[in-house]
Design a protein around this motif. Structure first.
Motif, PDB file in Angstrom:
ATOM      1  N   ILE A  28      -1.433 -15.079   5.126  1.00 10.50           N
ATOM      2  CA  ILE A  28      -2.063 -13.806   4.810  1.00 10.50           C
ATOM      3  C   ILE A  28      -1.532 -13.309   3.467  1.00 10.50           C
ATOM      4  O   ILE A  28      -0.310 -13.068   3.338  1.00 10.50           O
ATOM      5  N   PRO A  29      -2.369 -13.149   2.451  1.00 11.99           N
ATOM      6  CA  PRO A  29      -1.881 -12.702   1.132  1.00 11.99           C
ATOM      7  C   PRO A  29      -1.214 -11.341   1.204  1.00 11.99           C
ATOM      8  O   PRO A  29      -1.677 -10.440   1.909  1.00 11.99           O
ATOM      9  N   THR A  30      -0.101 -11.202   0.483  1.00  9.80           N
ATOM     10  CA  THR A  30       0.592  -9.917   0.453  1.00  9.80           C
ATOM     11  C   THR A  30       0.020  -8.979  -0.594  1.00  9.80           C
ATOM     12  O   THR A  30       0.443  -7.837  -0.704  1.00  9.80           O
ATOM     13  N   SER A  31      -0.958  -9.474  -1.375  1.00  7.97           N
ATOM     14  CA  SER A  31      -1.627  -8.609  -2.346  1.00  7.97           C
ATOM     15  C   SER A  31      -2.939  -9.280  -2.734  1.00  7.97           C
ATOM     16  O   SER A  31      -3.156 -10.466  -2.465  1.00  7.97           O
ATOM     17  N   PHE A  32      -3.822  -8.513  -3.381  1.00  6.98           N
ATOM     18  CA  PHE A  32      -5.029  -9.118  -3.949  1.00  6.98           C
ATOM     19  C   PHE A  32      -4.618 -10.100  -5.036  1.00  6.98           C
ATOM     20  O   PHE A  32      -3.691  -9.856  -5.801  1.00  6.98           O
ATOM     21  N   GLU A  33      -5.309 -11.227  -5.075  1.00  2.00           N
ATOM     22  CA  GLU A  33      -4.992 -12.215  -6.094  1.00  2.00           C
ATOM     23  C   GLU A  33      -5.959 -12.085  -7.264  1.00  2.00           C
ATOM     24  O   GLU A  33      -7.140 -11.860  -7.059  1.00  2.00           O
ATOM     25  N   GLU A  85      -4.284   0.001  -3.042  1.00  4.42           N
ATOM     26  CA  GLU A  85      -3.482   0.855  -2.150  1.00  4.42           C
ATOM     27  C   GLU A  85      -3.965   0.743  -0.704  1.00  4.42           C
ATOM     28  O   GLU A  85      -3.155   0.687   0.234  1.00  4.42           O
ATOM     29  N   ILE A  86      -5.279   0.703  -0.507  1.00  3.77           N
ATOM     30  CA  ILE A  86      -5.819   0.569   0.852  1.00  3.77           C
ATOM     31  C   ILE A  86      -5.446  -0.782   1.442  1.00  3.77           C
ATOM     32  O   ILE A  86      -5.084  -0.888   2.617  1.00  3.77           O
ATOM     33  N   TYR A  87      -5.508  -1.832   0.619  1.00  2.00           N
ATOM     34  CA  TYR A  87      -5.119  -3.156   1.106  1.00  2.00           C
ATOM     35  C   TYR A  87      -3.650  -3.164   1.528  1.00  2.00           C
ATOM     36  O   TYR A  87      -3.307  -3.679   2.605  1.00  2.00           O
ATOM     37  N   GLN A  88      -2.785  -2.595   0.706  1.00  3.71           N
ATOM     38  CA  GLN A  88      -1.354  -2.589   1.023  1.00  3.71           C
ATOM     39  C   GLN A  88      -1.069  -1.799   2.296  1.00  3.71           C
ATOM     40  O   GLN A  88      -0.225  -2.183   3.111  1.00  3.71           O
ATOM     41  N   ALA A  89      -1.802  -0.699   2.486  1.00  2.28           N
ATOM     42  CA  ALA A  89      -1.608   0.103   3.696  1.00  2.28           C
ATOM     43  C   ALA A  89      -2.054  -0.678   4.932  1.00  2.28           C
ATOM     44  O   ALA A  89      -1.390  -0.637   5.983  1.00  2.28           O
TER      45      ALA A  89
END
Length: 376
Positions: A371-376, A264-268
């Motif tokens: 830039i990744p749009t999510s953790f892989e 959630e923190i990454y997405q924010a």
């Protein structure tokens, strides 16, 4: 073909600067430095050894002359530079003496000489060098002219954009090395060495990697000997110079499988980065980008934490103007190059640092990193 384009670029810079000298009532410029890019900007030569220096005498009428410190680097200087009159001094003070001699030969001993000795990050001329110039040329009127370069270097040409794209590819490929080594028991030194080694292998002329494996409690910095642990949030700033131009990314990794809070923190943070890109359009101010990032972070329920800063300009050097903060009101224009990299930290829970280099076109913003749009 590229050499011809480069030659045209430097001739254009020469013409623009000589017009600026006329409008500013300056007889000549002395451009001095080593690690920063102002000598390279006007000459094509980068005095990039740790103790190397260059000084360019740039007259309002006529052709420039360059003096470098190290005689062993003359061959490289003559290959890289469009300036044909190049010599070596061998000593720091000798550069000042040679410059004074050139100024006298040009009948400017009592002229108005603009000094370009640094930029908005570092001033590279020491008091000793300046004092020697004053002793040798007591009747000269030395004035600060760094602002001429500060303004000119905000704008990058199409060729510079292409060089920045090359640099971005090297940075992105270097970042891939993290995946191969991001395991419990590996040290921060090993992570940084893997990334820098990969970028160097791809032709990077300079690389700079900062890291923290304890992103929930501290900011990035030089690597440490400590070992990664399962669940660590690893924040990294990765930069490299290729084809004379530097790009930078901000990346976030988790050792193992990220938990819900980390995701959630990454997405924010990613959302704040995208908001910053949207606000980086022509006509807005640097402060508008900062406000957009802050608003995006707040809208996700997080208190803004900008201890990494939100971004800055980039190009020949890292960093360059402008700054992305609430007090910088530089108007964004076509040709600007920015690094946008917001961060969020929730102590003991999770953190993220996300962003990269973007090119400002008249009608759109081009993000040149993956830039990744999510953790892989």
């Amino acid at each position: 073909m590229e050499d011809k384009i480069m030659d045209q670029m430097f001739k254009k810079r020469k013409g623009n600067l000589q017009k600026a000298l006329l409008s500013e009532n300056l007889d000549a410029l002395l451009v001095y430095g080593g690690q920063r890019g102002h000598v390279r900007y006007i000459s094509g030569y980068h005095p990039n050894y740790s103790a190397n220096l260059g000084m360019v005498f740039f007259p309002r009428i006529g052709n420039p002359t360059m003096i470098i410190r190290f005689p062993f680097d003359l061959d490289r200087a003559r290959r890289e530079s469009w300036i044909t009159d190049i010599d070596a001094g061998g000593d720091v003070m000798e550069l000042a003496l040679r410059a004074a001699l050139i100024i006298r030969k040009n009948n400017l001993a009592d002229g108005r000489i603009g000094l370009v000795t640094g930029d908005q990050v570092i001033n590279e001329m020491s008091y000793d060098v300046y004092n020697r110039l004053k002793q040798e040329l007591p009747d000269a009127n030395f004035v600060d002219a760094g602002y001429l370069f500060d303004q000119a270097r905000l704008f990058k040409s199409d060729l510079e954009f292409e060089n920045l794209r090359r640099s971005a590819k090297v940075v992105d490929q270097g970042t891939e090395a993290v995946r191969e080594i991001l395991q419990p028991g590996r040290s921060e030194y090993e992570i940084v060495a893997a990334v820098e080694g990969q970028m160097r292998a791809l032709g990077a002329g300079m690389s700079l990697v900062s890291i923290t494996s304890k992103g929930t409690s501290e900011s990035i910095g030089p690597p440490k000997a400590r070992l990664l642990e399962l669940g660590d949030t690893v924040l990294m700033a990765i930069a490299a110079k290729k084809s004379g131009y530097t790009t930078q990314v901000a990346r976030t990794f988790v050792v193992g499988t990220p938990n819900k809070a980390q995701i959630e923190i990454y997405q924010a943070t990613l959302g704040a980065y995208m908001a910053g890109i949207s606000a980086a359009k022509v006509g807005n101010q640097s402060s508008d980008i900062a406000t957009a990032i802050q608003d995006a972070v707040k809208s996700q329920g997080y208190k803004p934490n900008f201890d990494h800063d939100m971004g800055h300009g980039i190009g020949i050097d890292l960093p360059e103007a402008p700054k992305i903060n609430f007090n910088d009101h530089t108007i964004i224009k076509p040709g600007f190059v920015l690094v946008i990299h917001p961060s969020i930290r929730v102590p003991s829970i999770g953190s993220a640092f996300v962003g990269g280099t973007v090119l400002v076109h008249p009608d759109h913003i081009e993000a040149i990193h993956q830039i990744p749009t999510s953790f892989e």
